[in-house]
Design a protein around this motif. Sequence first.
Motif, short mmCIF file in Angstrom:
data_model
loop_
_atom_site.label_atom_id
_atom_site.label_comp_id
_atom_site.label_asym_id
_atom_site.label_seq_id
_atom_site.Cartn_x
_atom_site.Cartn_y
_atom_site.Cartn_z
N VAL A 9 -20.22 -16.65 17.93
CA VAL A 9 -20.80 -15.67 18.85
C VAL A 9 -21.39 -16.45 20.01
N CYS A 10 -21.23 -15.92 21.20
CA CYS A 10 -21.76 -16.64 22.36
C CYS A 10 -22.37 -15.66 23.35
N ILE A 11 -23.09 -16.20 24.30
CA ILE A 11 -23.47 -15.43 25.49
C ILE A 11 -22.68 -16.04 26.63
N VAL A 12 -21.92 -15.19 27.32
CA VAL A 12 -21.12 -15.64 28.46
C VAL A 12 -21.89 -15.30 29.73
N GLU A 13 -21.95 -16.25 30.64
CA GLU A 13 -22.47 -15.95 31.98
C GLU A 13 -21.25 -15.76 32.86
N LEU A 14 -21.03 -14.51 33.29
CA LEU A 14 -19.85 -14.20 34.09
C LEU A 14 -20.02 -14.76 35.51
N THR A 15 -18.92 -14.78 36.25
CA THR A 15 -18.96 -15.41 37.58
C THR A 15 -19.94 -14.71 38.52
N THR A 46 -12.82 -16.55 20.61
CA THR A 46 -11.68 -16.59 19.71
C THR A 46 -10.61 -17.52 20.28
N ASP A 47 -9.68 -17.94 19.43
CA ASP A 47 -8.54 -18.77 19.87
C ASP A 47 -8.96 -20.07 20.55
N LEU A 104 -10.66 1.68 14.03
CA LEU A 104 -10.66 0.31 14.55
C LEU A 104 -11.51 0.25 15.81
N SER A 105 -12.33 -0.80 15.91
CA SER A 105 -13.17 -0.97 17.10
C SER A 105 -12.62 -2.11 17.94
N TYR A 106 -12.25 -1.79 19.15
CA TYR A 106 -11.76 -2.82 20.07
C TYR A 106 -12.82 -3.15 21.11
N GLY A 107 -12.67 -4.28 21.74
CA GLY A 107 -13.60 -4.67 22.79
C GLY A 107 -13.23 -6.04 23.33
N TYR A 108 -14.19 -6.65 24.03
CA TYR A 108 -13.92 -7.94 24.67
C TYR A 108 -14.31 -9.11 23.77
N LYS A 109 -13.50 -10.15 23.83
CA LYS A 109 -13.86 -11.43 23.23
C LYS A 109 -13.54 -12.51 24.27
N ALA A 110 -14.24 -13.62 24.18
CA ALA A 110 -13.99 -14.70 25.12
C ALA A 110 -12.93 -15.63 24.56
N VAL A 111 -12.05 -16.10 25.44
CA VAL A 111 -11.06 -17.11 25.06
C VAL A 111 -11.16 -18.26 26.07
N PRO A 112 -10.76 -19.47 25.66
CA PRO A 112 -10.85 -20.59 26.59
C PRO A 112 -10.04 -20.33 27.85
N ALA A 113 -10.63 -20.71 28.99
CA ALA A 113 -9.91 -20.57 30.26
C ALA A 113 -9.74 -21.94 30.91
N GLU A 114 -9.87 -22.98 30.13
CA GLU A 114 -9.64 -24.34 30.65
C GLU A 114 -9.12 -25.21 29.53
N ALA A 140 -3.71 -13.71 15.29
CA ALA A 140 -5.01 -13.87 14.65
C ALA A 140 -5.48 -12.49 14.16
N PRO A 141 -6.48 -12.44 13.28
CA PRO A 141 -6.90 -11.14 12.74
C PRO A 141 -7.41 -10.17 13.82
N ASP A 142 -7.83 -10.71 14.98
CA ASP A 142 -8.33 -9.82 16.03
C ASP A 142 -7.24 -9.44 17.03
N VAL A 143 -5.99 -9.75 16.67
CA VAL A 143 -4.85 -9.41 17.53
C VAL A 143 -4.00 -8.38 16.83
N ASP A 144 -3.59 -7.35 17.54
CA ASP A 144 -2.60 -6.42 16.99
C ASP A 144 -1.72 -5.96 18.14
N CYS A 145 -0.83 -5.02 17.82
CA CYS A 145 0.15 -4.60 18.82
C CYS A 145 -0.55 -3.99 20.04
N VAL A 146 -1.72 -3.40 19.85
CA VAL A 146 -2.43 -2.80 20.98
C VAL A 146 -3.07 -3.87 21.87
N THR A 147 -3.72 -4.86 21.25
CA THR A 147 -4.39 -5.88 22.08
C THR A 147 -3.35 -6.67 22.88
#
Lengths: 130, 386, 348
Positions: free
Chosen positions: A75-81, A91-92, A120-130, C45-52
Amino acid sequence: MFPARIWREFPQRYRLEAVKNKDTGEVYFPPRYVSKDGKKFNGEKYILPDEGKIFTYTVIEVPPSQFKDEAPYVVCIVELTDGTKLTCQITDFDKDWLDIGKKVRLEFRRVQTDAHHGVLSYGYKAVPAE
Amino acid sequence: MRDVAIIGVGMTKWGEIWEKSLRQMFVETAYEAIADAGIEKLDGMYVGSMSPGLFVGQEHIGALLADYLGQKNIPAGRVESACASGGLAVKCAFMDIACGNSNIILAGGVEKMTDVSGDGATYALATAADQEYEVFHGATFPGLYAMMARRHMHEFGTTRRQLSSVAVKNHENGSKNPLAQYPFKVTHEGVENSVMVADPLTILDCSPITDGAAAVILADLETAKKLAKNNPLVKIIGIGHATDSIALHDRPSLSGLEATKVAGERAYKMSGKTPGDVNVAEFHDCFTIAEIMVLEELGFCEKGKGGEFTEACNTHIGGKIPVNTSGGLKSKGHPVGATGVAQVIEITKQLRGDGGERQVEGAKIGLTQNMGGTGASSIVHIMEVV
Amino acid sequence: MVGIVGYGAKIPRHRIKVEEIAKVWGADAESYKRGLQLTEKSVPAPDVDCVTLSVEATKYALKRAGITGDKIDALYIGSESHPYAVKPSGTICAEAIGATPNCHNADYEFACKAGSEAMFVSLGLVKSEFCNYAVGIGADTSQGAPGDALEYSAAAGAASFIMGRENILAECLYTHSWMSDTPDFWRREHQHYPQHGGRFTGEPAYFRTIKGCAYALLEKSGMKPEDFKYAVFHQPNGKFPMRVGKMLGFEREQLETGWLVPTLGNTYSGASPIGLTAILDIAEPGDNIFMVSYGSGAGSDGFIFKVTDRIKEVQDLCPKTRPQLDENKIYVDYGTYAKFRKKILKND
């Protein structure tokens, strides 16, 4: 999870919809109805940037019940641009990459699954951008 | 406003109290406080409890506990401010008496946390954070404090060893407290090598899951004087209470606790005291990093120097400002709603000279700091022996 | 004129190698690699599906189209791994890209052909002027039964295409669909994994159907294999698309750009559509592209696209497909893969 509870948050979780206080330039995410100093304000819809950097983070080894199968996760806190901060998972990524200041991008992911039967609950997760 | 004094305290052994229910634990403790005060009847009662609904499925505990305490018909209610619920109960009792509404009030706290599984307790505790914007994403309490710790380390160079110093010192103190849940000593290496909970915090950086209750009886000074037998009277001379954004990401800085700073300023102002006047303090060390940050915010050391200050033994008994002589939340345990009340009990004992093995010599003025969530609620009490 | 105005692909970062799967089942990795002509596959990954995957691919497509989500009049996701048995995937994707509420929506399923179906219907709606912009998506996080040959290839990925009539980057010149009732592969309700007819999936199913569609499309268009710079076919393994391409008269050079399966695996509904995105990533104005999908059951959708000048303006706007496939990979072992894919039994 009862569906109404996640449904009303979709604009924020799916589309990063915030509110900008036109009087002060402040951004509120999630939107607020009164400014941080208690005033009525002229607001406009504002979409957060989806890029930023890691402000701080932790590796959750002991999860709450709804994340029992996910641990360990980060879990992180992201500081957006634009300076707005928000909390989410990362993740990833490779373990060696993880650090304060690393650039990330927000992606659309599953956040909670409510066992095998719930909504199912969807939302934002951070992934590496560098 | 009338002066308010503490005339009775009650606390039983904390820990995993498998055989006792929430009401049993509370009533035994509260009755001890009533007996200590030498009274029979209360004018009212405030009970701090964070989440009896989630932990044991019981709300409406004000009426339940008043009834089981044999105080039917008194005004009684539960107050909640997450882990600061106990401190809030004391504040409410104080206000009730100070304004002249009541003369004798019981301020209690209780939490029965072991009737749910570990992940159930983690879930219940996490409800003190922003449910939709922190907890939804998987944040836990240790996790949120871990993110603060990482910022503190990043900005001020606070070290892993300094975090451990808090745990080592508090367990050292707690080893002298027969009521503590974990009255054993730990080593720096022991803390650092214990199981990781939320990096960088290990299990020995975290306060435990605890069953427990605590109660104090407050009275106006006039009543207190009549009731005081040989007990020295301890007055509450300053109260500061403040809040902050509940979500960490809404705060400009994560390496401080603004609500604690503001609450401290308010309590110092009301009491006319300064940090230099305080002889002994109980802080909300729910995690080792919290004690370091509270030290800084309440003005006992420079901002960013809390780790260094602790490592140099300034907060030990016999140091500049002994902190958490009771063992703190770390060693004594943290039944969340009871913690704020237990802090007031420890300071009362210290000021009465009843500190036993962990007595701070010549303590006249003491301070408690009780905190809810990740510091979004903070309540500071300053007490003085009359 | 009707065609693609924006496109995007999303491939997960995780991979598992054929050797890693073979090791667990005591199988000979080399013969699987040779037989399937693939060495590894993508893993969600577990947080990936066809929708994401659909959402991320469509965000790229919107960026390349230069339009916002509210301009989308229809959105269709084709998949055999919709996360809900009952409840649309498309509404989630539409909500996430801001296409709601004035939007038509349906989920498609036709084994591996569902993605091209979504493209086909989108093109039709735009051409008929029912819609100005319609999105067709092929996305899957497909599953093969543990130990089955399919487990070596069943992969994850998505491609999204926004169809429109203006600012086209690849005009659709011709389409053709060809189908029959051929039960070569299926999954019954409440079953976790599909079953298949083994070698019956080859000649009478895959090859007959793709050839049927391809010949009809060539006849309809009056074009010959040599008129195309690129061709892409459904790719359940490395072998089939190369063989069918050669049967039809295409050369290896025409097939290689869209032939991703050797390191991607079979992304089912995403397979030929993701191949098409890899072609669009490097195509030049004037290039003709021949595409035929295949879905068990069985049917094929065929398309002929002609790339326009606008392609050069959009190729670099978003991550391309090849780099997503070749770079930043995270390899997982079988245990992690089994955990990711919920193959380990746990109490609810």
